[in-house]
Design an enzyme around this catalytic site. Structure first.
Site, PDB file in Angstrom:
ATOM      1  N   CYS A  11      -3.049   0.652   0.594  1.00 36.22           N
ATOM      2  CA  CYS A  11      -4.211  -0.263   0.552  1.00 36.22           C
ATOM      3  C   CYS A  11      -3.745  -1.556  -0.002  1.00 36.22           C
ATOM      4  CB  CYS A  11      -5.234   0.387  -0.083  1.00 36.22           C
ATOM      5  SG  CYS A  11      -4.892   0.650  -2.025  1.00 36.22           S
ATOM      6  N   ARG A  17      -8.053   2.714  -3.583  1.00 34.22           N
ATOM      7  CA  ARG A  17      -8.321   3.469  -2.295  1.00 34.22           C
ATOM      8  C   ARG A  17      -7.158   4.341  -1.925  1.00 34.22           C
ATOM      9  NH1 ARG A  17      -9.675  -1.349   1.352  1.00 34.22           N
ATOM     10  NH2 ARG A  17      -8.096  -2.423  -0.179  1.00 34.22           N
ATOM     11  N   ASP A 127     -13.181  -1.680   0.606  1.00 39.35           N
ATOM     12  CA  ASP A 127     -12.837  -2.159  -0.874  1.00 39.35           C
ATOM     13  C   ASP A 127     -13.909  -1.872  -1.879  1.00 39.35           C
ATOM     14  OD1 ASP A 127     -11.548  -3.339  -2.903  1.00 39.35           O
ATOM     15  OD2 ASP A 127     -10.567  -4.785  -1.829  1.00 39.35           O
TER      16      ASP A 127
END
Ligand code: 4NP
Length: 170
Positions: A11, A17, A127
């Site tokens: 990420c 994440r 996100d």
């Protein structure tokens, strides 16, 4: 035991994440008895050396998932060493393609949610960094169900089989 399949999740910051996807892939692989080696990294370097975001860890803890690690920036060598690289969003994927292309690396690079059974079309792991707690809980749910499907596909047909098992509309 056979040689583990080596997976890298990526990420932006490597504190929300990708460490979550790393944890859920390990969890799903342990349940399935599949040998995998999972690591995660970020395309950015702001958080290098830091543990996962406290809000992300808390969302995991609420559902019995430990999200650990130390943020690192993705390096060409890590891409080359992996059997499969999973990007959390399209921007990550673009950055990874550039990095791999300039180093002549041919490891498959795909979007993680190409394996999400509940997604349609090109789907990204949103996100959660600038949002509220719901966003972090949603990341855990997405990563869990996607990891279950991906691990099942890997167990069935290895990396090549899993690549063929991506959602048809992805
Ligand atoms: P991640 O989330 O890419 O899922 O780890 C983010 C972490 C940090 C920032 C952005 C996204 N940041 O801007 O610092």
């Amino acid at each position: 035991m056979s040689t583990p399949i080596s997976i890298l999740t990526v990420c932006l910051g490597n504190i929300c994440r990708s460490p979550t996807a790393e944890a859920t892939l390990r969890e799903a692989a342990a349940e399935a008895g599949l040998a995998v080696d999972v690591d995660s990294a970020g395309t950015g370097s702001w958080h290098v050396g830091n543990p996962p975001d406290a809000r992300m860890r808390a969302a995991g803890e609420q559902v019995g998932l430990a999200i650990d690690g130390q943020a690192q920036r993705v390096e060409p060598a890590a891409l080359a060493a992996a059997d499969l690289v999973l990007a959390m969003d399209r921007s990550n994927l673009t950055d990874l393609r550039r990095l791999a292309g300039s180093a002549g690396i041919t490891t498959p690079l795909v979007l993680f949610r190409d394996f999400d059974p509940e997604a349609t079309g090109t789907a990204e792991v949103p996100d959660p960094y600038y949002g509220g707690p719901d966003g972090f809980a949603e990341v855990v749910r997405i990563c869990r169900r996607t990891s279950e499907r991906l691990v099942a596909a890997l167990a069935e047909g290895g990396v090549d089989g899993a690549l063929r098992a991506r959602r048809a509309d992805a």
